[in-house]
Scaffold this motif. Sequence first.
Motif, PDB file in Angstrom:
ATOM      1  N   CYS A   1      -5.162  -5.789  -3.776  1.00  0.00           N
ATOM      2  CA  CYS A   1      -5.489  -5.051  -5.006  1.00  0.00           C
ATOM      3  C   CYS A   1      -4.303  -4.293  -5.596  1.00  0.00           C
TER       4      CYS A   1
ATOM      5  N   SER B   1     -16.579  -5.563  -3.006  1.00  0.00           N
ATOM      6  CA  SER B   1     -16.592  -4.259  -3.667  1.00  0.00           C
ATOM      7  C   SER B   1     -16.153  -4.413  -5.122  1.00  0.00           C
ATOM      8  N   GLU B   2     -16.381  -3.378  -5.882  1.00  0.00           N
ATOM      9  CA  GLU B   2     -15.997  -3.411  -7.298  1.00  0.00           C
ATOM     10  C   GLU B   2     -14.497  -3.645  -7.448  1.00  0.00           C
ATOM     11  N   GLU B   3     -13.712  -2.977  -6.612  1.00  0.00           N
ATOM     12  CA  GLU B   3     -12.257  -3.133  -6.663  1.00  0.00           C
ATOM     13  C   GLU B   3     -11.847  -4.564  -6.299  1.00  0.00           C
ATOM     14  N   SER B   4     -12.493  -5.119  -5.250  1.00  0.00           N
ATOM     15  CA  SER B   4     -12.196  -6.494  -4.834  1.00  0.00           C
ATOM     16  C   SER B   4     -12.570  -7.488  -5.914  1.00  0.00           C
ATOM     17  N   GLN B   5     -13.732  -7.270  -6.545  1.00  0.00           N
ATOM     18  CA  GLN B   5     -14.176  -8.171  -7.613  1.00  0.00           C
ATOM     19  C   GLN B   5     -13.187  -8.188  -8.773  1.00  0.00           C
ATOM     20  N   LYS B   6     -12.646  -7.029  -9.087  1.00  0.00           N
ATOM     21  CA  LYS B   6     -11.686  -6.937 -10.186  1.00  0.00           C
ATOM     22  C   LYS B   6     -10.437  -7.773  -9.866  1.00  0.00           C
ATOM     23  N   ALA B   7      -9.973  -7.680  -8.613  1.00  0.00           N
ATOM     24  CA  ALA B   7      -8.782  -8.438  -8.201  1.00  0.00           C
ATOM     25  C   ALA B   7      -9.071  -9.938  -8.189  1.00  0.00           C
TER      26      ALA B   7
ATOM     27  N   GLU C   1      -8.650  -4.689  -0.588  1.00  0.00           N
ATOM     28  CA  GLU C   1      -8.391  -3.365  -1.142  1.00  0.00           C
ATOM     29  C   GLU C   1      -7.071  -2.786  -0.646  1.00  0.00           C
TER      30      GLU C   1
ATOM     31  N   ASN D   1     -13.272  -7.147   1.947  1.00  0.00           N
ATOM     32  CA  ASN D   1     -12.958  -5.935   1.191  1.00  0.00           C
ATOM     33  C   ASN D   1     -11.813  -5.127   1.790  1.00  0.00           C
TER      34      ASN D   1
ATOM     35  N   GLU E   1       0.817  -1.204   0.000  1.00  0.00           N
ATOM     36  CA  GLU E   1       0.000   0.000   0.000  1.00  0.00           C
ATOM     37  C   GLU E   1       0.857   1.264   0.000  1.00  0.00           C
TER      38      GLU E   1
ATOM     39  N   LEU F   1      -3.081  -5.073  -9.414  1.00  0.00           N
ATOM     40  CA  LEU F   1      -3.029  -4.042 -10.460  1.00  0.00           C
ATOM     41  C   LEU F   1      -1.671  -4.026 -11.146  1.00  0.00           C
TER      42      LEU F   1
END
Length: 363
Positions: free
Chosen positions: A79, A115-121, A75, A71, A47, A83
């Motif tokens: 995440c 969350s959207e960010e977690s789902q992406k990961a 996150e 999450n 982070e 990324l």
Amino acid sequence: MDRKKILVASNAMTNGGDWLILKNTLGLIDNFLGKKSYINRNIEKAEIDVESFQIPLYDAIIIPGGPQLMNRLLERFICPIVLEAMKEKKKIFLFGCGWYGSNDDSESLYGYEFSEESQKALSYIDANGILGCRDYGAFNLLKSKGYSNVMMTGCSVWYGKLDSPVQKKQEIRKLVISDIGMSKDKKYHDQQIQQFDKVLRFIEKKFSGVEKIFTFNNGINTKYSSDFNRGVQQILEREQIPYYDLSYGNDTFKVYDDCDLHIGYRVHSHLYSLSHGIPSVLICEDARGMGMNRTLGFPVIRANSCQKQGGYESNPFILNELDSGINRLIENQAYEMERIRSLFQYYFNGTVTDYFKKIKQIY
């Protein structure tokens, strides 16, 4: 072309259980991939400066253990690494990761929304690696959300001492008690202290004359729980029970090795004991312990009777449940310990071996 190394991105900070997860995960990697196959870095730095991980230098990333499937931790820690890995098209393998909630009932578990960010990961790892889970609560949650590349690896602590024979404890001569972990919210401290005092008095009476020790798995002078831990210390000193700080170390759990029984709140004290042939009774503080004990086939003894997410209310029947759980384990000790060892061996020979075969395919 020279073989590149694997990056092990661990989440071991202070908690002795997290260091134990890391130690055992590295042991598995040594066993399946070789001692020089990886570099270990602490995931906390992700982070702050994910570029310092030098992800382009590695063929794959292994992220072991902990309640990563929530999450807040996804996150914060995973995440940023995902990324960066996406840019380089790197494989990511979770091993023994769990879900974290107050309860593991269907509403809490299947109603949890990433969350959207977690789902992406998670979607990236699902398509480019493995989502390895430590219990069937986490496994079922991910499956219910549509992820397919999910494996029930169990926790790496399961596999700490598979080569040693299981020996029946002829008598309980020494007993270890592990500390309450969920003590960050000060408004619940009085209830938790009262529960611990009640539990300890029960253990003292049931195992009168037995030597007892106590462990603070996350340390004593902690960021959130120092006042609470000082209250526990006072109770231990009243009962003249020695205590140990297990934070910041790989070998701190060795204080368990000459014990004949573990009773307590810490999941990794429970798993360390079971993997070393020491009978263990876990008091479940939340879904981490509940999910693990359901997976292992042990009863769920609740510390918290509150069904509200994030709330706390001491279980009024905890001593009844604890007494029943202890009696069941002691009466059926030979069967239960052989059963658990067989279960650990089954997953090691099957799922864990397959997991590392898939990692080997990147070479």
